[in-house]
Motif scaffolding. Structure first.
Motif, PDB file in Angstrom:
ATOM      1  N   PRO A   1      17.397 -13.411   4.570  1.00 44.45           N
ATOM      2  CA  PRO A   1      17.655 -14.278   3.388  1.00 44.45           C
ATOM      3  C   PRO A   1      16.473 -13.868   2.213  1.00 44.45           C
ATOM      4  N   ILE A   2      15.198 -13.785   2.807  1.00 46.61           N
ATOM      5  CA  ILE A   2      14.193 -13.696   1.747  1.00 46.61           C
ATOM      6  C   ILE A   2      14.328 -12.594   0.686  1.00 46.61           C
ATOM      7  N   GLY A   3      14.128 -12.770  -0.483  1.00 49.69           N
ATOM      8  CA  GLY A   3      14.314 -11.697  -1.121  1.00 49.69           C
ATOM      9  C   GLY A   3      15.752 -11.529  -1.996  1.00 49.69           C
ATOM     10  N   THR A   4      16.445 -12.624  -1.796  1.00 50.06           N
ATOM     11  CA  THR A   4      17.892 -12.645  -2.136  1.00 50.06           C
ATOM     12  C   THR A   4      18.124 -13.992  -2.977  1.00 50.06           C
ATOM     13  N   GLU A   5      18.923 -13.605  -3.931  1.00 51.52           N
ATOM     14  CA  GLU A   5      19.218 -14.895  -4.814  1.00 51.52           C
ATOM     15  C   GLU A   5      20.884 -14.982  -4.862  1.00 51.52           C
ATOM     16  N   ILE A   6      21.344 -16.216  -5.052  1.00 53.14           N
ATOM     17  CA  ILE A   6      22.800 -16.361  -5.142  1.00 53.14           C
ATOM     18  C   ILE A   6      23.012 -16.709  -6.592  1.00 53.14           C
ATOM     19  N   VAL A   7      23.850 -15.830  -7.077  1.00 48.93           N
ATOM     20  CA  VAL A   7      24.308 -15.882  -8.489  1.00 48.93           C
ATOM     21  C   VAL A   7      25.760 -15.742  -8.649  1.00 48.93           C
TER      22      VAL A   7
END
Length: 146
Positions: A125-131
Motif C-alpha cells: 500500500p505504501i506509495g498509493t493514495e486514495i482519491v
C-alpha cells in the motif's frame, strides 16, 4: 457521493466491508502501540476508510502522476516489504477469504471483485493514495495531455 455509490457502499458494509475495515483499524492501532510502526499507521487508517467505503473512490500510485516522494522511492519499497511481512499478508488473506465467500453467491460477485482489489492493495500500500474516481480521471487526462 452519487446515489449508486451510496447504495453500493451501504451494501458493502453489510456484506463484509465493516469487518475488513475493522481489521485495517486494528492493524493501525497495533502499529501505533509498537511505536516503530507509527509511520505505517497513517496508511492503515487511510486504507481502513477505503475498506469501509470503497465505491466512488479508487487507489492510485502517486508516482504514476509525477508525484515522486519518500513513499514512492527506495524507502517506500523497504516500507512495503516490512508492511508485507508484518501486516500485509494477513489483511490480504482476510480480503481473499471474504471474496471467496461472496463469490459463491450471485449478488456477492461485484463485492468479491472489490475485495480482491483490496487484497492486492493490502500487500503493497505504501506509495498509493486514495482519491475519488473523478479525481483519478482528471489526473489521468492531465497525464495524457502532456
Amino acid at each position: 457521493m452519487p446515489v449508486v455509490s451510496l447504495v453500493l457502499n451501504i451494501l458493502w458494509v453489510v456484506f463484509g466491508g465493516l469487518w475488513m475495515a475493522a481489521a485495517w483499524l486494528l492493524a493501525a492501532v497495533i502499529m501505533v502501540i509498537t511505536i516503530i510502526g507509527i509511520p505505517w499507521a497513517r496508511a492503515a487508517l487511510t486504507m481502513a476508510w477505503y475498506a469501509l467505503l470503497p465505491f466512488g473512490q479508487t487507489a492510485v500510485r502517486r508516482d504514476a502522476y509525477g508525484r515522486e516522494d519518500l513513499g514512492t522511492g527506495p524507502l517506500g519499497t523497504l516500507g512495503n516489504i516490512l508492511w508485507f511481512v508484518f501486516a500485509g499478508w494477513w489483511l490480504a488473506l482476510g480480503h481473499l477469504i471474504t471474496a471467496v465467500g461472496l463469490a459463491l453467491t450471485i449478488i456477492g460477485i461485484p463485492f468479491a471483485w472489490a475485495h480482491l482489489k483490496l487484497a492486492g492493495l493490502a500487500l503493497w500500500p505504501i506509495g498509493t493514495e486514495i482519491v475519488t474516481t473523478d479525481e483519478a480521471e482528471t489526473r489521468r487526462r492531465a497525464v495524457l495531455m502532456r
